[in-house]
Design an enzyme around this catalytic site. Structure first.
Site, mmCIF file in Angstrom:
data_model
loop_
_atom_site.group_PDB
_atom_site.id
_atom_site.type_symbol
_atom_site.label_atom_id
_atom_site.label_comp_id
_atom_site.label_asym_id
_atom_site.label_seq_id
_atom_site.Cartn_x
_atom_site.Cartn_y
_atom_site.Cartn_z
ATOM 1 N N HIS A 14 0.852 -1.196 0.000
ATOM 2 C CA HIS A 14 0.000 0.000 0.000
ATOM 3 C C HIS A 14 0.883 1.240 0.000
ATOM 4 O O HIS A 14 1.755 1.409 0.860
ATOM 5 C CB HIS A 14 -0.943 -0.014 1.203
ATOM 6 C CG HIS A 14 -1.983 -1.075 1.107
ATOM 7 N ND1 HIS A 14 -2.349 -1.884 2.148
ATOM 8 C CD2 HIS A 14 -2.737 -1.476 0.042
ATOM 9 C CE1 HIS A 14 -3.290 -2.723 1.751
ATOM 10 N NE2 HIS A 14 -3.543 -2.506 0.470
ATOM 11 N N ALA A 15 0.624 2.117 -0.959
ATOM 12 C CA ALA A 15 1.547 3.214 -1.255
ATOM 13 C C ALA A 15 1.786 4.146 -0.077
ATOM 14 O O ALA A 15 2.913 4.567 0.173
ATOM 15 C CB ALA A 15 1.001 4.001 -2.446
ATOM 16 N N ARG A 16 0.741 4.473 0.652
ATOM 17 C CA ARG A 16 0.882 5.517 1.679
ATOM 18 C C ARG A 16 1.526 5.026 2.968
ATOM 19 O O ARG A 16 1.788 5.833 3.867
ATOM 20 C CB ARG A 16 -0.496 6.106 1.978
ATOM 21 C CG ARG A 16 -1.514 5.115 2.514
ATOM 22 C CD ARG A 16 -2.909 5.710 2.463
ATOM 23 N NE ARG A 16 -3.943 4.792 2.936
ATOM 24 C CZ ARG A 16 -5.236 5.058 2.880
ATOM 25 N NH1 ARG A 16 -5.652 6.184 2.360
ATOM 26 N NH2 ARG A 16 -6.120 4.193 3.330
ATOM 27 N N GLU A 17 1.794 3.730 3.074
ATOM 28 C CA GLU A 17 2.351 3.166 4.309
ATOM 29 C C GLU A 17 3.882 3.256 4.276
ATOM 30 O O GLU A 17 4.583 2.259 4.153
ATOM 31 C CB GLU A 17 1.845 1.727 4.475
ATOM 32 C CG GLU A 17 0.321 1.683 4.588
ATOM 33 C CD GLU A 17 -0.269 0.279 4.549
ATOM 34 O OE1 GLU A 17 0.488 -0.709 4.535
ATOM 35 O OE2 GLU A 17 -1.513 0.168 4.519
ATOM 36 N N ARG A 30 -3.267 4.990 -1.975
ATOM 37 C CA ARG A 30 -3.119 3.635 -1.435
ATOM 38 C C ARG A 30 -2.891 2.567 -2.519
ATOM 39 O O ARG A 30 -2.098 1.649 -2.355
ATOM 40 C CB ARG A 30 -4.404 3.307 -0.662
ATOM 41 C CG ARG A 30 -4.652 1.852 -0.339
ATOM 42 C CD ARG A 30 -6.067 1.696 0.236
ATOM 43 N NE ARG A 30 -6.470 0.305 0.362
ATOM 44 C CZ ARG A 30 -6.240 -0.435 1.427
ATOM 45 N NH1 ARG A 30 -5.598 0.070 2.448
ATOM 46 N NH2 ARG A 30 -6.664 -1.675 1.485
ATOM 47 N N ASN A 82 -3.554 -5.702 -2.371
ATOM 48 C CA ASN A 82 -3.768 -6.713 -1.334
ATOM 49 C C ASN A 82 -5.198 -7.236 -1.321
ATOM 50 O O ASN A 82 -5.646 -7.847 -0.373
ATOM 51 C CB ASN A 82 -3.394 -6.157 0.049
ATOM 52 C CG ASN A 82 -2.922 -7.248 0.982
ATOM 53 O OD1 ASN A 82 -2.243 -8.195 0.538
ATOM 54 N ND2 ASN A 82 -3.257 -7.143 2.256
ATOM 55 N N ARG A 83 -5.910 -6.981 -2.400
ATOM 56 C CA ARG A 83 -7.217 -7.621 -2.654
ATOM 57 C C ARG A 83 -7.170 -8.353 -3.994
ATOM 58 O O ARG A 83 -8.191 -8.861 -4.443
ATOM 59 C CB ARG A 83 -8.340 -6.578 -2.717
ATOM 60 C CG ARG A 83 -8.581 -5.811 -1.426
ATOM 61 C CD ARG A 83 -9.161 -6.702 -0.346
ATOM 62 N NE ARG A 83 -9.582 -5.963 0.831
ATOM 63 C CZ ARG A 83 -8.770 -5.471 1.762
ATOM 64 N NH1 ARG A 83 -7.460 -5.657 1.657
ATOM 65 N NH2 ARG A 83 -9.260 -4.829 2.811
ATOM 66 N N HIS A 136 3.177 -4.101 6.469
ATOM 67 C CA HIS A 136 2.200 -3.017 6.289
ATOM 68 C C HIS A 136 2.278 -2.066 7.487
ATOM 69 O O HIS A 136 3.063 -2.249 8.399
ATOM 70 C CB HIS A 136 0.775 -3.595 6.211
ATOM 71 C CG HIS A 136 0.482 -4.367 4.965
ATOM 72 N ND1 HIS A 136 -0.401 -3.932 4.009
ATOM 73 C CD2 HIS A 136 0.944 -5.560 4.512
ATOM 74 C CE1 HIS A 136 -0.466 -4.804 3.024
ATOM 75 N NE2 HIS A 136 0.340 -5.814 3.299
ATOM 76 N N SER A 137 1.425 -1.046 7.473
ATOM 77 C CA SER A 137 1.188 -0.226 8.659
ATOM 78 C C SER A 137 -0.273 0.223 8.575
ATOM 79 O O SER A 137 -0.844 0.189 7.474
ATOM 80 C CB SER A 137 2.109 0.989 8.673
ATOM 81 O OG SER A 137 1.677 1.976 7.755
ATOM 82 N N TYR A 138 -0.947 0.657 9.578
ATOM 83 C CA TYR A 138 -0.537 0.705 10.948
ATOM 84 C C TYR A 138 -1.493 -0.156 11.755
ATOM 85 O O TYR A 138 -2.381 -0.763 11.170
ATOM 86 C CB TYR A 138 -0.589 2.166 11.457
ATOM 87 C CG TYR A 138 -1.929 2.849 11.324
ATOM 88 C CD1 TYR A 138 -2.836 2.869 12.389
ATOM 89 C CD2 TYR A 138 -2.306 3.454 10.129
ATOM 90 C CE1 TYR A 138 -4.063 3.495 12.253
ATOM 91 C CE2 TYR A 138 -3.536 4.078 9.995
ATOM 92 C CZ TYR A 138 -4.410 4.089 11.063
ATOM 93 O OH TYR A 138 -5.641 4.689 10.925
ATOM 94 N N TYR A 159 -10.709 -8.063 10.732
ATOM 95 C CA TYR A 159 -11.951 -8.193 9.952
ATOM 96 C C TYR A 159 -11.657 -9.068 8.735
ATOM 97 O O TYR A 159 -10.513 -9.185 8.291
ATOM 98 C CB TYR A 159 -12.472 -6.828 9.495
ATOM 99 C CG TYR A 159 -11.383 -5.873 9.052
ATOM 100 C CD1 TYR A 159 -10.723 -6.029 7.844
ATOM 101 C CD2 TYR A 159 -10.996 -4.806 9.864
ATOM 102 C CE1 TYR A 159 -9.715 -5.160 7.450
ATOM 103 C CE2 TYR A 159 -9.989 -3.934 9.480
ATOM 104 C CZ TYR A 159 -9.362 -4.114 8.264
ATOM 105 O OH TYR A 159 -8.364 -3.276 7.874
ATOM 106 N N GLU A 199 1.639 -5.381 10.764
ATOM 107 C CA GLU A 199 1.105 -4.019 10.719
ATOM 108 C C GLU A 199 1.921 -3.230 11.737
ATOM 109 O O GLU A 199 1.746 -3.409 12.946
ATOM 110 C CB GLU A 199 -0.380 -3.984 11.098
ATOM 111 C CG GLU A 199 -1.301 -4.735 10.145
ATOM 112 C CD GLU A 199 -1.687 -3.929 8.919
ATOM 113 O OE1 GLU A 199 -1.276 -2.758 8.820
ATOM 114 O OE2 GLU A 199 -2.391 -4.480 8.067
#
Lengths: 308, 95
Positions: free
Chosen positions: A68-71, A126, A143-144, A196-198, A248, A270
């Site tokens: 994910h780009a923003r992480e 993202r 990631n989907r 990943h984060s967070y 989830y 995460e």
């Protein structure tokens, strides 16, 4: 040269790419740089293989960062891991043993186009940057997009959604490149780690179903011990468990896919924090975050080495 | 350098739904206005007793606050100004 490189700052893709090249050049017996494909926008997907050259294929661990780009803390950790591997080889018994007996494949940035976009256009981006037919909305959630209960739960069929699963399994060229590499090296890859984060979580399969994985007990023990190792440095608390019941349900994730492919030791990290900064973790927290995460990753790596 | 898009006045809320009514309020809101989910990753994954961190554009802040107060849902503002938080992330003293 990597001499002046800062691991305590967030680095642009250009810098990371040049750093990877220098790492391989400066450490020819320990680091090999390869390309596993190209991104949608044509950038080279750089993979570093860490491990003492033995002349034959060793069992391996695959670790990716920056799905994910923003992480941003995620690619920062992959860079930190490579730096630690190179500098502590020969002095740290655990790292020396790991790299003598196994290889570690490190993908420093998975979603390169997205990462570049967060640096230049939209910090909160993202997804990938691929075009979707019939809409102006751009990108798919990588990631989907893996073949693990694809688009059945916790994913969206709407291209404008942040959790868009894509037009088909592995529609994203980056996802296909990673999946192809892992499939091709399936016989030697013993563990899969994705950063990943967070939220401060250490998750393992499954996320696409609430069913427990066949190796649930062992994976839970490993995740708890790794979390304890992480906690020991700065007291950062992690929660561990299978994704679907711990947070989830979400289908199409890379860890579930790797596990179903037969890679038993499959984990999702995460990293920090729990929401105070979210995706905007300050650079001053890169060092402690990476230091504590190293303990958990090294715990898992040692376990895999001993149980291989 | 840092991104060219600006996020002045954009806030990140932490919503704390504790019943199905609250969950539905969040899902309905996500259909009406642009919400960028930080955690969980989308409206579909919102459940009661799960903290929801969500980015709200400047022009929608009053609407969201009004809805939260009417519904009685507990919440806090995690990030008051996203633009400032983006700038603050570059806090390495050697920079």
């Amino acid at each position: 040269s990597t001499a002046g490189y800062s691991y305590e700052k967030y680095n642009s893709w250009e810098k990371i790419s040049e750093w990877a090249e220098s790492m391989a050049t400066e450490n020819p017996t320990l680091v090999t740089k390869t390309q596993i494909g190209q991104t949608f926008e044509g950038r080279h997907m750089v993979l570093l293989k860490l491990g003492k050259n033995t002349g034959f294929a060793k069992p391996a661990i695959f670790m990716d960062c920056g799905i994910h780009a923003r992480e941003w803390i995620s690619p920062a950790f992959c860079q930190w891991f490579v730096k630690e591997a190179v500098t502590s080889y020969g002095s740290d018994p655990a790292m020396t043993s790991l790299l003598n007996n196994m290889d570690v494949f490190v993908l420093p940035v998975f979603n390169i186009d997205g990462y570049v976009y967060t640096w230049t256009r939209d910090r909160m981006w993202r997804k990938t940057r691929s075009k979707n037919s019939g809409t102006t909305c751009v990108g798919t959630d990588p990631n989907r997009n893996f073949d693990a209960g694809w688009c059945t739960v916790g994913a969206s069929k709407q291209p404008c959604s942040e959790t868009y699963c894509g037009s088909r399994v592995e529609s994203e060229i980056e996802v296909k490149a990673v999946a192809d590499f892992i499939r091709k090296n399936r016989s030697i890859i013993k563990a899969y780690l994705t950063i990943h984060s967070y939220s401060q979580l250490l998750l393992f399969p499954y996320s696409y179903t609430t069913d427990l994985a066949a190796h649930h007990s062992e994976l839970l023990d490993i995740a708890r011990s790794a979390s304890n190792a992480l906690y020991s440095l700065y007291g950062t608390r992690y929660t561990s468990g299978p994704g679907a019941v711990t947070i989830y349900p979400a289908a199409g994730g890379s860890d579930d896919w790797a596990y179903d492919l037969g890679i038993k030791y499959s984990f999702t990290f995460e990293l920090r924090d729990e929401g105070r900064f979210g995706f905007l973790l300050p650079e001053s927290q890169i060092k402690p975050t990476c230091e504590e995460t190293m303990l958990a990753v090294k715990y898992i790596a040692t376990y895999v080495q001993e149980h291989n | 350098g840092p991104s060219t898009s600006r996020f002045d006045g954009v806030k990140v809320f932490r919503l704390k739904p504790d019943n199905e009514y609250h969950v539905n309020e969040i899902k309905n809101l996500a259909e009406k206005i642009k919400l960028n989910f930080w955690n969980p990753e989308g409206a579909d994954q919102v459940t009661s007793h799960l903290n929801v961190d969500v980015q709200v554009n400047d022009e929608d802040v009053l609407l969201v606050k009004d809805l939260l107060q009417r519904s009685g849902m507990e919440y806090e503002v995690l990030i008051e100004d996203l633009q400032k938080a983006i700038e603050r992330q570059f806090d390495n003293k050697h920079r």
